[in-house]
Design a protein around this motif. Structure first.
Motif, PDB file in Angstrom:
ATOM      1  N   LEU A 120      -2.901  -6.218   1.368  1.00  0.00           N
ATOM      2  CA  LEU A 120      -3.041  -6.226  -0.090  1.00  0.00           C
ATOM      3  C   LEU A 120      -2.371  -4.992  -0.700  1.00  0.00           C
ATOM      4  O   LEU A 120      -1.173  -4.845  -0.674  1.00  0.00           O
ATOM      5  CB  LEU A 120      -4.521  -6.363  -0.450  1.00  0.00           C
ATOM      6  N   GLY A 121      -3.142  -4.075  -1.280  1.00  0.00           N
ATOM      7  CA  GLY A 121      -2.552  -2.957  -2.005  1.00  0.00           C
ATOM      8  C   GLY A 121      -1.936  -1.906  -1.107  1.00  0.00           C
ATOM      9  O   GLY A 121      -2.384  -1.676   0.024  1.00  0.00           O
ATOM     10  N   ILE A 122      -0.881  -1.253  -1.623  1.00  0.00           N
ATOM     11  CA  ILE A 122      -0.263  -0.126  -0.927  1.00  0.00           C
ATOM     12  C   ILE A 122      -0.079   1.022  -1.908  1.00  0.00           C
ATOM     13  O   ILE A 122       0.001   0.818  -3.123  1.00  0.00           O
ATOM     14  CB  ILE A 122       1.096  -0.500  -0.291  1.00  0.00           C
ATOM     15  N   ALA A 123      -0.028   2.234  -1.392  1.00  0.00           N
ATOM     16  CA  ALA A 123       0.158   3.435  -2.212  1.00  0.00           C
ATOM     17  C   ALA A 123       0.794   4.511  -1.346  1.00  0.00           C
ATOM     18  O   ALA A 123       0.612   4.530  -0.114  1.00  0.00           O
ATOM     19  CB  ALA A 123      -1.173   3.925  -2.779  1.00  0.00           C
ATOM     20  N   LEU A 124       1.520   5.417  -1.973  1.00  0.00           N
ATOM     21  CA  LEU A 124       2.112   6.544  -1.257  1.00  0.00           C
ATOM     22  C   LEU A 124       1.155   7.725  -1.250  1.00  0.00           C
ATOM     23  O   LEU A 124       0.422   7.969  -2.222  1.00  0.00           O
ATOM     24  CB  LEU A 124       3.423   6.975  -1.919  1.00  0.00           C
ATOM     25  N   SER A 125       1.172   8.457  -0.161  1.00  0.00           N
ATOM     26  CA  SER A 125       0.386   9.682  -0.058  1.00  0.00           C
ATOM     27  C   SER A 125       0.758  10.644  -1.181  1.00  0.00           C
ATOM     28  O   SER A 125       1.927  10.745  -1.571  1.00  0.00           O
ATOM     29  CB  SER A 125       0.659  10.347   1.287  1.00  0.00           C
ATOM     30  N   PRO A 126      -0.207  11.403  -1.719  1.00  0.00           N
ATOM     31  CA  PRO A 126       0.124  12.443  -2.707  1.00  0.00           C
ATOM     32  C   PRO A 126       1.088  13.483  -2.140  1.00  0.00           C
ATOM     33  O   PRO A 126       1.815  14.126  -2.888  1.00  0.00           O
ATOM     34  CB  PRO A 126      -1.232  13.062  -3.039  1.00  0.00           C
ATOM     35  N   ALA A 127       1.082  13.626  -0.808  1.00  0.00           N
ATOM     36  CA  ALA A 127       1.983  14.571  -0.134  1.00  0.00           C
ATOM     37  C   ALA A 127       3.137  13.828   0.533  1.00  0.00           C
ATOM     38  O   ALA A 127       3.652  14.273   1.565  1.00  0.00           O
ATOM     39  CB  ALA A 127       1.194  15.377   0.895  1.00  0.00           C
ATOM     40  N   TYR A 128       3.542  12.720  -0.044  1.00  0.00           N
ATOM     41  CA  TYR A 128       4.554  11.880   0.588  1.00  0.00           C
ATOM     42  C   TYR A 128       5.853  12.639   0.905  1.00  0.00           C
ATOM     43  O   TYR A 128       6.485  12.397   1.925  1.00  0.00           O
ATOM     44  CB  TYR A 128       4.871  10.674  -0.297  1.00  0.00           C
ATOM     45  N   ALA A 129       6.241  13.565   0.054  1.00  0.00           N
ATOM     46  CA  ALA A 129       7.488  14.302   0.268  1.00  0.00           C
ATOM     47  C   ALA A 129       7.498  15.022   1.604  1.00  0.00           C
ATOM     48  O   ALA A 129       8.556  15.210   2.219  1.00  0.00           O
ATOM     49  CB  ALA A 129       7.700  15.304  -0.868  1.00  0.00           C
ATOM     50  N   SER A 130       6.306  15.393   2.085  1.00  0.00           N
ATOM     51  CA  SER A 130       6.246  16.116   3.363  1.00  0.00           C
ATOM     52  C   SER A 130       5.674  15.286   4.505  1.00  0.00           C
ATOM     53  O   SER A 130       6.058  15.476   5.658  1.00  0.00           O
ATOM     54  CB  SER A 130       5.416  17.396   3.212  1.00  0.00           C
ATOM     55  N   ASP A 131       4.747  14.334   4.199  1.00  0.00           N
ATOM     56  CA  ASP A 131       4.119  13.601   5.308  1.00  0.00           C
ATOM     57  C   ASP A 131       4.639  12.172   5.484  1.00  0.00           C
ATOM     58  O   ASP A 131       4.389  11.538   6.499  1.00  0.00           O
ATOM     59  CB  ASP A 131       2.591  13.601   5.187  1.00  0.00           C
ATOM     60  N   HIS A 132       5.323  11.609   4.468  1.00  0.00           N
ATOM     61  CA  HIS A 132       5.921  10.269   4.539  1.00  0.00           C
ATOM     62  C   HIS A 132       4.902   9.195   4.933  1.00  0.00           C
ATOM     63  O   HIS A 132       5.223   8.266   5.681  1.00  0.00           O
ATOM     64  CB  HIS A 132       7.109  10.252   5.509  1.00  0.00           C
TER      65      HIS A 132
END
Length: 384
Positions: A120-132
């Motif tokens: 169902l739903g997906i979201a990017l980590s708030p720290a996506y720039a570093s943890d992907h």
């Protein structure tokens, strides 16, 4: 046993607002319970929100891509490309924003798709720039849960998605009403809209995770400051929440599927009881938090929502239209306005680009089709 479950599911979905096709329910019949931005977080803080005009506009700029299968979640990447989850296939696909080219990143292991359940739903980590990291809400053989996965673009197509690391589990699953929207809020916490899985009593049980809005840390623990001690429960008394969005003042709004009378848009206040199953739509009991506006289930069956240009924009499944709800704080400033009625079929997810444009995704291929097309797509639209 299988026959009995199927009959039970049909009885539960009959007459209710759903996420599925033409009949009420969630993912496969009509529509249930969206995400505020690309990653589900709050919009970039604009000037203090002003009361918008009573009437707005919608202009379809282009079709970004088409040929999607049972699309559900949508998360924009920092580079402008888009990630889409397939409810039935359990896959996450990257869409090139400029060309519409689709690249499958991989399949989420453990997804058990049936009825309204699946990836169902997906979201990017708030720290996506570093943890992907990509977060996903999905149905397994035993429950609904939230996991996070590493996205490694250096690997070959189809192998770029790491194994899911479950951070939260035990959300009740059902053939209907699995909720499924997740979004990171402006506080960096993870919010999840759940359904009561067809078991109405769960919504009022604060010890149950069904029929709730949950608030978690990125690691899956109950977030600090939650209204109930050591509990992930943020609000309760919900039937099936699939839309979450914040305004520039960091106020949370949520859409909710009704049974057979009223779908709702709610302003969310921590610890409040939103009434299901004791009430549906607006009532006169001060114990329950009334919606800020409501719709007959044939006109909405709301899934995703987003904030833009002073309004909440709400995707309708059974209603097959995009609703604009102009706001004055946590109240409506004018009557809701409908756009694109019947033009693209069932609308599942709407996501803000941070300005006056939205990504709008249809969801016809897992329903009963539409008079226009059963081909699912992402549209870029401009709103005012």
């Amino acid at each position: 046993m299988s026959a009995a479950l199927a009959v039970t599911a049909l009885l539960l979905t009959a007459g209710c607002s759903s996420d599925s096709g033409g009949s009420p329910g969630d993912g496969t019949s009509a529509s249930s319970g969206g995400s505020g931005t690309a990653t589900g977080s709050a919009p970039s803080r604009q000037a203090t929100a002003q009361t918008p005009p009573a009437k707005g506009t919608v202009k379809v700029l282009r079709t970004v891509t088409e040929g999607l299968k049972s699309p559900w979640g949508l998360a924009p990447l920092p580079d402008g490309n888009l990630l889409v989850s397939s409810r039935d296939d359990g896959t996450i696909t990257r869409i090139a924003e400029a060309t519409g080219k689709k690249t499958e990143l991989g399949k989420v292991s453990g997804v058990s798709a049936a009825g309204e359940g699946g990836l169902l739903g997906i979201a990017l980590s708030p720290a996506y720039a570093s943890d992907h990291m990509i977060y996903a809400y999905f149905t397994t053989a035993s429950d609904n849960r939230i996991a996070r996965m590493l996205y490694d673009a250096k690997k070959p197509a189809g192998e770029q998605l790491g194994a899911p690391d479950t951070i939260f589990k035990g959300i009740p699953k059902g053939y209907i009403h699995n909720g499924g929207r997740i979004a990171f809020g402006p506080d960096g916490m993870l919010y999840a809209g759940t359904g009561e899985s067809g078991q109405r009593g769960l919504a009022q049980d604060k010890k149950s995770l069904g029929g709730k809005i949950l608030r978690l840390t990125p690691e899956g623990d109950p977030a600090p400051g939650n209204p109930f001690p050591d509990s992930p429960v943020y609000t309760y008394g919900h039937r099936n929440v699939q839309g979450l969005a914040w305004d520039p003042e960091q106020r949370l709004f949520a859409s909710e599927f009704g049974q057979d009378t009223w779908d709702e848009l709610n302003a969310i206040k921590p610890g409040d009881d939103y009434g299901w199953p004791n009430t549906e739509g607006k009532g006169d009991n001060p114990k329950y938090h009334n919606p800020i506006t409501q719709w007959h289930t044939d006109d909405a069956s709301p899934s995703g929502i987003a904030y833009a240009e002073g309004s909440i924009w709400m995707a309708g499944l059974k209603g097959q239209r995009l609703w604009r709800i102009p706001l004055d704080g946590t109240k409506t400033s004018a009557a809701p306005q409908a756009f694109l009625t019947g033009e693209y079929g069932r609308l599942r997810t709407v996501v803000s680009t941070g300005g006056n444009k939205l990504w709008l995704m249809t969801n016809n291929t897992d329903g009963r089709g539409t008079p226009k097309s059963g081909d699912d797509r992402i549209l870029e639209i401009q709103v005012s």
